[in-house]
Design a protein around this motif. Sequence first.
Motif, PDB file in Angstrom:
ATOM      1  N   ARG B 283      37.626  41.499  64.406  1.00  0.00           N
ATOM      2  CA  ARG B 283      37.074  42.846  64.580  1.00  0.00           C
ATOM      3  C   ARG B 283      36.265  43.232  63.343  1.00  0.00           C
ATOM      4  O   ARG B 283      36.719  43.038  62.212  1.00  0.00           O
ATOM      5  N   PRO B 284      35.063  43.803  63.540  1.00  0.00           N
ATOM      6  CA  PRO B 284      34.175  44.107  62.404  1.00  0.00           C
ATOM      7  C   PRO B 284      34.860  44.987  61.368  1.00  0.00           C
ATOM      8  O   PRO B 284      34.636  44.833  60.173  1.00  0.00           O
ATOM      9  N   GLU B 285      35.703  45.920  61.851  1.00  0.00           N
ATOM     10  CA  GLU B 285      36.328  46.854  60.920  1.00  0.00           C
ATOM     11  C   GLU B 285      37.532  46.236  60.204  1.00  0.00           C
ATOM     12  O   GLU B 285      38.094  46.834  59.298  1.00  0.00           O
ATOM     13  N   MET B 286      37.944  45.021  60.601  1.00  0.00           N
ATOM     14  CA  MET B 286      39.087  44.358  59.961  1.00  0.00           C
ATOM     15  C   MET B 286      38.640  43.411  58.853  1.00  0.00           C
ATOM     16  O   MET B 286      39.464  42.893  58.090  1.00  0.00           O
ATOM     17  N   LEU B 287      37.354  43.120  58.804  1.00  0.00           N
ATOM     18  CA  LEU B 287      36.852  42.212  57.771  1.00  0.00           C
ATOM     19  C   LEU B 287      36.904  42.911  56.407  1.00  0.00           C
ATOM     20  O   LEU B 287      36.696  44.121  56.313  1.00  0.00           O
ATOM     21  N   ARG B 288      37.254  42.125  55.374  1.00  0.00           N
ATOM     22  CA  ARG B 288      37.308  42.682  54.020  1.00  0.00           C
ATOM     23  C   ARG B 288      36.570  41.718  53.088  1.00  0.00           C
ATOM     24  O   ARG B 288      36.609  40.506  53.307  1.00  0.00           O
ATOM     25  N   PRO B 289      35.989  42.266  52.029  1.00  0.00           N
ATOM     26  CA  PRO B 289      35.444  41.348  51.019  1.00  0.00           C
ATOM     27  C   PRO B 289      36.584  40.519  50.444  1.00  0.00           C
ATOM     28  O   PRO B 289      37.706  41.027  50.296  1.00  0.00           O
ATOM     29  N   THR B 290      36.309  39.270  50.135  1.00  0.00           N
ATOM     30  CA  THR B 290      37.388  38.362  49.702  1.00  0.00           C
ATOM     31  C   THR B 290      38.096  38.873  48.460  1.00  0.00           C
ATOM     32  O   THR B 290      39.289  38.656  48.292  1.00  0.00           O
ATOM     33  N   CYS B 291      37.376  39.569  47.586  1.00  0.00           N
ATOM     34  CA  CYS B 291      38.005  40.024  46.353  1.00  0.00           C
ATOM     35  C   CYS B 291      39.115  41.033  46.607  1.00  0.00           C
ATOM     36  O   CYS B 291      39.986  41.244  45.779  1.00  0.00           O
ATOM     37  N   ASP B 292      39.106  41.684  47.811  1.00  0.00           N
ATOM     38  CA  ASP B 292      40.134  42.683  48.100  1.00  0.00           C
ATOM     39  C   ASP B 292      41.400  42.046  48.652  1.00  0.00           C
ATOM     40  O   ASP B 292      42.436  42.689  48.774  1.00  0.00           O
ATOM     41  N   LEU B 293      41.330  40.791  49.044  1.00  0.00           N
ATOM     42  CA  LEU B 293      42.466  40.163  49.700  1.00  0.00           C
ATOM     43  C   LEU B 293      43.266  39.365  48.684  1.00  0.00           C
ATOM     44  O   LEU B 293      42.699  38.710  47.813  1.00  0.00           O
TER      45      LEU B 293
END
Lengths: 307, 382, 274
Positions: B283-293
Amino acid sequence: MDTTIAIRPVRLKPRLPALLEGWGPALVFLAPALVMLCLFKLWLIAEAVYTSTGTFDPGGQRIGNAGLDNFGFALSDSRFQWGLWLSLFAAVAKVPVQLALGLAAALMLRANTGGNAVVRAMVISPMFFGLPVTTFIFAYMFDANVGAVNAILSGIGLPRVAWLSTEAPAQMLVLGLSIWRDVGVTMLVFLAGLSAIPPQIANAAKLDGAGPFALFFTITLPLLARSFQFAVVLATLASFQILVPVLMLTKGGPTGATDLASFQIYETAFSYFDLGTASAMSLALLFGLIVIIALELRWLAVKWTYE
Amino acid sequence: MHKLVLRSVTKSYAAGSAVLKPFDLVAQAGELVVLVGPSGCGKSTLLKLIAGLEKLDDGQILLGERDITNVEPRHRRIAMVFQNYALYPHLSVRENLAYPLRRQKLRAADIVLKVSAVARQLRLDELLDRRPSQLSGGQKQRVAMGRAIIREPDLFLLDEPLSNLDAALRTHVRGEIRDLQRRLGTTMIYVTHDQVEAQTLADRLVIMRNGEVQQVGPPQEIYERPANIFAAAFLGTAPPNFLAGRIVDDRVEIGQASLPLADLPGECRTALAGREQIYVGLRPEMLRPTCDLDRDHFVLRGKVIRREIVGNSQNVHFRSEAGSADAAKLSALAGRHLSDELVWTTERAGTDDAVELGIRPESILFFDTDGVAIGAHGSDAL
Amino acid sequence: MKRPLRFMLRLVLAALFVAPILLALAASFRDNSDMYRYAGSLSLWTFLPAEPGIDAYRRAFTLPLLQTQLFNTVLLGFVMATGTTVSSLLAGYALSRFRFRGRQALFLLMLFTLFIPVDVILPPLFFVVRDLGLIDSFWGLALPFIFSPIGVYLIRQAIEEVPRELDHAASLDGAGLWEVLRTAILPNIRGALIACWLMHFVFVWEWYLWPLTAMRSDDGQLAQVAIASLIDPLRSTDYALVFAAAILTILPAFVVFAILQRFLTSSQATTGGK
């Protein structure tokens, strides 16, 4: 050049050219219709008014002014009074019967099935034969000697009827012919009206608890108001146009039973050559027709709209 | 309060073309069930069958304790609000409201009382003597609602009741309908093609396609665990990014990116084991920049094509090496056009040319090549 | 359950309208003596020819002026249909597209003339045409009815439905008033034009009173008026001859109608799908 003069004072009253604004190019296209309208409708009325105030010799030459005498003569004539009553009676008898039959046929044939389409076409078919031929057909069917109707009557043990030489049957014949011919038009008007009712509204009424009778009287019939108005005016107009079978078959008889005002007008003009009186009679009958139609339009006015 | 039960209801118009394939549905007493799907999915037909405006080919309809399968519409005690309101144009608002009561042959005094009560409730007092053509869209809608509630029916049916209102009014009336239904406690079946309307109103959603139920459940549950690609693409502001994936050994491979099965929730891991080709939905709204994960096993790199600013959020369209799957096949499964661009919805402002995104493993949706979700999903008993 | 009843009702309704027409058709194929022989008692031969023959048609062809009169009817049909359609088209275009003072009033005035039936106004109409010196002439028959309020109404409505953007597009492309009519409007109202033409063509077969009054010479008379003089309800009429002649008279109208009706439905189908 002095430029200040270019500012003109504003005119308060419209001049003649202003009243004719935009007519220039329109006139070219309107010309044929407009000429015919003026000649054969407007002049026609003017001619009727003019001749109705004159006296004529048998050759059709105007020999004097009669003022309103022709109207007085015509309207006080008991025969013409009877003719006017008959014309009114024709409308009163024809309109309700034709509307009831046309509405019944439309309700019966409203569904778009192949069978219904065929029956609809049959109900409309008399319109395509023209009034003269329709009258031939009725003359044959109701012929006292070789007519199918009398053959059937005597076949089932009923007495034969002399349709054209008995009063009530002659009236029924003329009215019946007119209704038979025109009922298809009324049906078409109601079919169009029925198809304009949104199906959702009938569905809403069904869910609101309306049975077939309530649905017809509280929803279908009121929503047909516009068709009703239109059909009544058309039928009234047609009830003033039943001269053809009278002229061809009954000649106003027997004993004045079909002595319609329009038949008297024809006779007065073309058998007695009394042009002044004939024109006065024409105008009187036309006035009556327009009054009736105006009253109908008023009584049957529709106050609601969709959307 | 009455429960509505449909048992294997079927309907077809021409021979061979089923509008409704055998259809089961239970609406609990007092529940607001929303039927949602693209136009032509059979939802309006279903509503007409429940109302009795069309005959069903086969099956059974129960309302409360009554079998209403062959009951005339007028005896079903069902009220319906139509898409174009279907107000009686020749009657005043007062008479429109009174119409169902008059058909029940209520006493005149009772009718006056009830009409004024409903008019007060729906703020129609001032409009009682007008005709429908003199009302605004919102006012017509309220009259239609009033005509439905005045006879205290066992069941409400609403057929796209908001589609003729402008956007601002729609949100407002939506809330009013929800409040009214709560207050009256009457079971309601609500048909719409608008997924936002569906999610905000429904106790339970029924997603339909081509006369078949795709999924039934509370909106949140369907959003989190869609039963198939169609349901996944239907709910949500933008459809998920669908990518083709493969199971190789104990990893999921999606283009260049890969993810160990061990990181996935238990039931998902077992269901995926032993498969080869799969689709994943992000889902587009579930994607996060890798640095946040905290863990970034799964990385989606892409080049930004364009950014669309919608209020305080941004839709970032990008193309990734992970690549998308066969767009034509996925579009067919989803029932809508899917491009081969990927989308990331974010609230951060950015202008970079490249993105590097990840997603929490439990937020990934898995589907087999027929579009059916892999792993247990929330499809409860119909 | 109620199905047989419904079917019967429709059958009765259909019979009510078709039986008289079939009866007339059957009569045209019988002999007069045949008709009178079986009239007394009810049998199948009361309605159908016992010995069908086309003798009546043969006699109809030998009626001295019938062929000329039939030609008059058909010619008048073409003239009336074309004349009313052209004048209605031009007037409808002006009434729909041009802005001028009194446009609405003029349209209402035109519609109002619908309420002047010819039955009622026959003598004054005769005087007007006599003053124009057109009594006993073909144009005396035709001219008074070339203006048709129904035609104007029909065509104005059709033009109203043509989007004005088409006019604007055409005039931006340099079309004048006539070219706009020809290129932007005409192709889009073909259905209404054919309907108007056909209606006024068939309408000539309705005529009786006006030609009876305004046409005194036999070779200028219309066929249906001439045939009517064969009917004498008080003596024995030769119905076989009447119907044979009547059917010959109607035939051209039917042929034209059958040919054009196909265009009517097909053009409605194409303009309907906006």
